[in-house]
Design an enzyme around this catalytic site. Structure first.
Site, PDB file in Angstrom:
ATOM      1  N   CYS A   1      59.615   6.135  57.337  1.00  0.00           N
ATOM      2  CA  CYS A   1      59.362   5.345  56.133  1.00  0.00           C
ATOM      3  C   CYS A   1      60.056   6.027  54.953  1.00  0.00           C
ATOM      4  O   CYS A   1      59.878   7.235  54.739  1.00  0.00           O
ATOM      5  CB  CYS A   1      57.851   5.285  55.919  1.00  0.00           C
TER       6      CYS A   1
ATOM      7  N   TYR B   1      58.239  -0.003  72.967  1.00  0.00           N
ATOM      8  CA  TYR B   1      58.180  -1.203  72.117  1.00  0.00           C
ATOM      9  C   TYR B   1      59.564  -1.803  71.880  1.00  0.00           C
ATOM     10  O   TYR B   1      59.701  -3.018  71.776  1.00  0.00           O
ATOM     11  CB  TYR B   1      57.457  -0.906  70.793  1.00  0.00           C
TER      12      TYR B   1
ATOM     13  N   SER C   1      42.145 -11.340  80.561  1.00  0.00           N
ATOM     14  CA  SER C   1      41.273 -10.659  81.525  1.00  0.00           C
ATOM     15  C   SER C   1      39.865 -10.480  80.971  1.00  0.00           C
ATOM     16  O   SER C   1      38.968 -10.050  81.688  1.00  0.00           O
ATOM     17  CB  SER C   1      41.871  -9.294  81.883  1.00  0.00           C
TER      18      SER C   1
ATOM     19  N   ARG D   1      60.060  -3.870  74.871  1.00  0.00           N
ATOM     20  CA  ARG D   1      59.206  -5.071  74.857  1.00  0.00           C
ATOM     21  C   ARG D   1      59.656  -6.055  73.773  1.00  0.00           C
ATOM     22  O   ARG D   1      59.562  -7.275  73.938  1.00  0.00           O
ATOM     23  CB  ARG D   1      57.749  -4.665  74.663  1.00  0.00           C
TER      24      ARG D   1
ATOM     25  N   GLN E   1      45.329 -13.032  71.297  1.00  0.00           N
ATOM     26  CA  GLN E   1      45.420 -11.567  71.383  1.00  0.00           C
ATOM     27  C   GLN E   1      46.886 -11.166  71.518  1.00  0.00           C
ATOM     28  O   GLN E   1      47.212  -9.987  71.487  1.00  0.00           O
ATOM     29  CB  GLN E   1      44.661 -11.075  72.610  1.00  0.00           C
TER      30      GLN E   1
ATOM     31  N   GLY F   1      44.100 -17.332  79.980  1.00  0.00           N
ATOM     32  CA  GLY F   1      45.023 -16.247  80.326  1.00  0.00           C
ATOM     33  C   GLY F   1      44.655 -14.888  79.778  1.00  0.00           C
ATOM     34  O   GLY F   1      45.543 -14.127  79.401  1.00  0.00           O
TER      35      GLY F   1
ATOM     36  N   ASP G   1      53.310 -11.546  70.801  1.00  0.00           N
ATOM     37  CA  ASP G   1      54.690 -11.979  71.068  1.00  0.00           C
ATOM     38  C   ASP G   1      55.186 -13.119  70.180  1.00  0.00           C
ATOM     39  O   ASP G   1      56.365 -13.477  70.225  1.00  0.00           O
ATOM     40  CB  ASP G   1      54.847 -12.363  72.553  1.00  0.00           C
TER      41      ASP G   1
ATOM     42  N   HIS H   1      45.654  -9.081  67.344  1.00  0.00           N
ATOM     43  CA  HIS H   1      46.213  -7.760  67.650  1.00  0.00           C
ATOM     44  C   HIS H   1      47.571  -7.533  66.991  1.00  0.00           C
ATOM     45  O   HIS H   1      48.351  -6.701  67.443  1.00  0.00           O
ATOM     46  CB  HIS H   1      46.302  -7.563  69.176  1.00  0.00           C
TER      47      HIS H   1
HETATM   48  C1  BJW Z   1      47.334 -16.004  83.785  1.00  0.00           C
HETATM   49  C2  BJW Z   1      48.589 -16.293  84.231  1.00  0.00           C
HETATM   50  C3  BJW Z   1      49.013 -17.582  83.994  1.00  0.00           C
HETATM   51  C4  BJW Z   1      48.274 -14.276  84.719  1.00  0.00           C
HETATM   52  N1  BJW Z   1      48.220 -18.448  83.377  1.00  0.00           N
HETATM   53  N2  BJW Z   1      46.552 -16.873  83.171  1.00  0.00           N
HETATM   54  C5  BJW Z   1      32.782  -2.465  73.184  1.00  0.00           C
HETATM   55  C6  BJW Z   1      32.532  -2.008  74.464  1.00  0.00           C
HETATM   56  C7  BJW Z   1      33.436  -1.171  75.123  1.00  0.00           C
HETATM   57  C8  BJW Z   1      34.615  -0.766  74.497  1.00  0.00           C
HETATM   58  C9  BJW Z   1      34.855  -1.226  73.232  1.00  0.00           C
HETATM   59  C10 BJW Z   1      33.961  -2.057  72.586  1.00  0.00           C
HETATM   60  N3  BJW Z   1      34.461  -2.355  71.360  1.00  0.00           N
HETATM   61  C11 BJW Z   1      35.668  -1.744  71.239  1.00  0.00           C
HETATM   62  C12 BJW Z   1      35.914  -1.038  72.352  1.00  0.00           C
HETATM   63  C13 BJW Z   1      37.127  -0.230  72.629  1.00  0.00           C
HETATM   64  C14 BJW Z   1      38.340  -1.047  72.983  1.00  0.00           C
HETATM   65  C15 BJW Z   1      38.064  -1.829  74.267  1.00  0.00           C
HETATM   66  O1  BJW Z   1      37.834  -3.011  74.291  1.00  0.00           O
HETATM   67  N4  BJW Z   1      38.134  -1.149  75.394  1.00  0.00           N
HETATM   68  C16 BJW Z   1      37.900  -1.795  76.689  1.00  0.00           C
HETATM   69  C17 BJW Z   1      39.211  -1.856  77.470  1.00  0.00           C
HETATM   70  C18 BJW Z   1      36.837  -1.034  77.408  1.00  0.00           C
HETATM   71  N5  BJW Z   1      38.710  -1.943  71.897  1.00  0.00           N
HETATM   72  C19 BJW Z   1      39.381  -1.501  70.853  1.00  0.00           C
HETATM   73  O2  BJW Z   1      39.694  -0.322  70.760  1.00  0.00           O
HETATM   74  C20 BJW Z   1      39.725  -2.497  69.765  1.00  0.00           C
HETATM   75  N6  BJW Z   1      39.355  -1.951  68.511  1.00  0.00           N
HETATM   76  C21 BJW Z   1      38.112  -1.985  68.051  1.00  0.00           C
HETATM   77  O3  BJW Z   1      37.233  -2.625  68.574  1.00  0.00           O
HETATM   78  O4  BJW Z   1      37.915  -1.218  66.915  1.00  0.00           O
HETATM   79  C22 BJW Z   1      36.594  -0.818  66.611  1.00  0.00           C
HETATM   80  C23 BJW Z   1      36.101   0.161  67.670  1.00  0.00           C
HETATM   81  C24 BJW Z   1      36.943   1.126  68.181  1.00  0.00           C
HETATM   82  C25 BJW Z   1      36.502   2.018  69.176  1.00  0.00           C
HETATM   83  C26 BJW Z   1      35.198   1.900  69.671  1.00  0.00           C
HETATM   84  C27 BJW Z   1      34.364   0.912  69.170  1.00  0.00           C
HETATM   85  C28 BJW Z   1      34.822   0.037  68.147  1.00  0.00           C
HETATM   86  C29 BJW Z   1      41.220  -2.706  69.675  1.00  0.00           C
HETATM   87  C30 BJW Z   1      41.769  -3.364  70.865  1.00  0.00           C
HETATM   88  C31 BJW Z   1      43.285  -3.450  70.725  1.00  0.00           C
HETATM   89  C32 BJW Z   1      43.941  -3.987  71.965  1.00  0.00           C
HETATM   90  N7  BJW Z   1      45.342  -3.787  71.851  1.00  0.00           N
HETATM   91  C33 BJW Z   1      46.196  -4.231  72.942  1.00  0.00           C
HETATM   92  C34 BJW Z   1      47.630  -3.741  72.660  1.00  0.00           C
HETATM   93  C35 BJW Z   1      48.308  -4.590  71.589  1.00  0.00           C
HETATM   94  C36 BJW Z   1      49.686  -4.110  71.310  1.00  0.00           C
HETATM   95  C37 BJW Z   1      50.644  -4.303  72.461  1.00  0.00           C
HETATM   96  O5  BJW Z   1      50.788  -5.402  73.014  1.00  0.00           O
HETATM   97  O6  BJW Z   1      51.288  -3.318  72.801  1.00  0.00           O
HETATM   98  O7  BJW Z   1      46.146  -5.655  73.035  1.00  0.00           O
HETATM   99  S1  BJW Z   1      45.623  -3.690  74.537  1.00  0.00           S
HETATM  100  C38 BJW Z   1      46.059  -5.152  75.389  1.00  0.00           C
HETATM  101  O8  BJW Z   1      44.884  -5.804  75.897  1.00  0.00           O
HETATM  102  C39 BJW Z   1      46.665  -6.094  74.329  1.00  0.00           C
HETATM  103  C40 BJW Z   1      46.081  -7.414  74.730  1.00  0.00           C
HETATM  104  O9  BJW Z   1      46.085  -8.293  73.624  1.00  0.00           O
HETATM  105  C41 BJW Z   1      44.690  -7.034  75.187  1.00  0.00           C
HETATM  106  C42 BJW Z   1      44.048  -8.043  76.098  1.00  0.00           C
HETATM  107  O10 BJW Z   1      44.785  -8.205  77.266  1.00  0.00           O
HETATM  108  P1  BJW Z   1      44.911  -9.667  77.892  1.00  0.00           P
HETATM  109  O11 BJW Z   1      45.617 -10.539  76.951  1.00  0.00           O
HETATM  110  O12 BJW Z   1      43.585 -10.100  78.363  1.00  0.00           O
HETATM  111  O13 BJW Z   1      45.928  -9.399  79.095  1.00  0.00           O
HETATM  112  P2  BJW Z   1      45.643  -8.818  80.544  1.00  0.00           P
HETATM  113  O14 BJW Z   1      46.928  -8.315  81.057  1.00  0.00           O
HETATM  114  O15 BJW Z   1      44.502  -7.891  80.558  1.00  0.00           O
HETATM  115  O16 BJW Z   1      45.177 -10.085  81.393  1.00  0.00           O
HETATM  116  C43 BJW Z   1      46.056 -11.140  81.670  1.00  0.00           C
HETATM  117  C44 BJW Z   1      45.254 -12.252  82.300  1.00  0.00           C
HETATM  118  O17 BJW Z   1      46.131 -13.357  82.482  1.00  0.00           O
HETATM  119  C45 BJW Z   1      44.693 -11.913  83.693  1.00  0.00           C
HETATM  120  O18 BJW Z   1      43.329 -12.302  83.746  1.00  0.00           O
HETATM  121  C46 BJW Z   1      45.524 -12.779  84.640  1.00  0.00           C
HETATM  122  O19 BJW Z   1      44.765 -13.243  85.765  1.00  0.00           O
HETATM  123  C47 BJW Z   1      45.886 -13.920  83.754  1.00  0.00           C
HETATM  124  N8  BJW Z   1      47.110 -14.627  84.118  1.00  0.00           N
HETATM  125  N9  BJW Z   1      49.128 -15.140  84.827  1.00  0.00           N
HETATM  126  C48 BJW Z   1      46.975 -18.028  82.993  1.00  0.00           C
HETATM  127  N10 BJW Z   1      50.252 -17.980  84.418  1.00  0.00           N
END
Ligand code: BJW
Length: 226
Positions: free
Chosen positions: A131, A49, A173, A52, A83, A171, A86, A101
């Site tokens: 802390c 972090y 996934s 980052r 999400q 943007g 930054d 997030h």
């Molecule tokens: C471009 C481009 C350009 C490139 N122009 N586009 C239901 C079903 C199954 C699982 C779950 C569910 N509910 C909850 C879960 C568990 C889990 C989850 O979803 N898991 C799945 C992966 C299966 N979710 C959680 O745990 C969440 N909590 C929750 O729901 O609590 C209750 C609960 C818990 C457990 C079970 C059930 C309920 C919390 C999620 C927290 C996500 N945190 C992160 C880290 C944040 C801190 C950090 O940054 O370090 O958030 S993970 C990471 O993924 C980050 C992002 O915000 C998030 C999404 O990613 P994003 O933004 O989509 O990025 P990428 O890299 O994936 O995609 C980039 C896209 O851009 C691509 O498509 C490219 O093509 C595109 N691109 N260049 C436009 N120029």
């Protein structure tokens, strides 16, 4: 609007599912962004972090971020849900951004979950810092896998998608829940769904329109066309 890491890609902030580089090449981001990873190796996750934070501090908003500022001026009721951690939307000038997030700039106490600010760190040179109130490690104020999203942010996002006429998914996934479900919720409530992404996602088959390209090019073009 729902944005993800792709909108910041053109600002030089790696997307979440890009391969990691340098020191971090042997880890997947998903393996570092969990409370379990932090408890197992706090120093490793903290240092990731720190790196980052340096990247995001140096990054500048790009034409995609600025196009959303412009779009907000032209639409009566505009809600920006991100999400991203930054802070680039706010730095571009977007107001009242809903950060699902958290924000990478913030520090919180791992045990108490409360913000840790200047003067509230234990002065013992520990990495991660501790802390001053309870001695637990300080962690970034972001939402990791398995953790709940901030209730107010999620409530506001759900209210917005429950009543909007148009939702843009930009943007992201569309893999991470519950954020990934928001555009589909909007569509179920009758909204038009538009996806902006150079690559297909699980949301693509549900989109009414797909604007396939980088957000920094597609969004300014969209604003110009209005
Ligand atoms: C471009 C481009 C350009 C490139 N122009 N586009 C239901 C079903 C199954 C699982 C779950 C569910 N509910 C909850 C879960 C568990 C889990 C989850 O979803 N898991 C799945 C992966 C299966 N979710 C959680 O745990 C969440 N909590 C929750 O729901 O609590 C209750 C609960 C818990 C457990 C079970 C059930 C309920 C919390 C999620 C927290 C996500 N945190 C992160 C880290 C944040 C801190 C950090 O940054 O370090 O958030 S993970 C990471 O993924 C980050 C992002 O915000 C998030 C999404 O990613 P994003 O933004 O989509 O990025 P990428 O890299 O994936 O995609 C980039 C896209 O851009 C691509 O498509 C490219 O093509 C595109 N691109 N260049 C436009 N120029």
């Amino acid at each position: 609007m729902l944005t993800g890491a792709g909108i910041s890609a053109e600002s030089g902030v790696p997307t979440f599912r890009d391969a990691q580089t340098g020191l971090w090449a042997k880890y997947r981001a998903e393996e570092l962004a969990t409370p379990e990873a932090f408890l197992e190796n706090p120093r490793l996750v903290w240092d990731w972090y720190v790196w980052r934070r340096q990247l995001t501090a140096q990054a500048r908003p790009n034409p995609g971020h600025f196009a959303l500022v412009e779009l907000a001026k032209r639409v009566t009721d505009f809600t920006l849900v991100t999400q991203n951690v930054d802070g680039l939307h706010a730095r571009a000038g977007s107001r009242d951004v809903i950060e699902l997030h958290g924000n990478i700039e913030l520090d919180v106490c791992f045990d108490e979950g409360t913000p840790v600010g200047a003067g509230e760190y234990r002065d013992d040179g520990s990495v991660p810092p501790r802390c001053a109130r309870c001695g637990a490690y300080v962690r970034p104020g972001v939402v990791w896998f398995g953790e709940s999203l901030p209730r107010r942010a999620l409530d506001r996002a759900e209210a917005a998608v429950g009543s909007c006429e148009l939702v843009l998914s930009i943007g992201t996934s569309s893999l991470v829940q519950p954020a990934a479900g928001l555009p589909l919720l909007a569509k179920r409530h009758g909204a038009l769904l538009v996806e902006v992404n150079p690559n297909p996602t699980p949301l693509t088959p549900h989109a009414d329109y797909v604007l396939s390209g980088p957000a920094g090019e597609v969004l300014p073009e969209l604003v110009r066309a209005l």
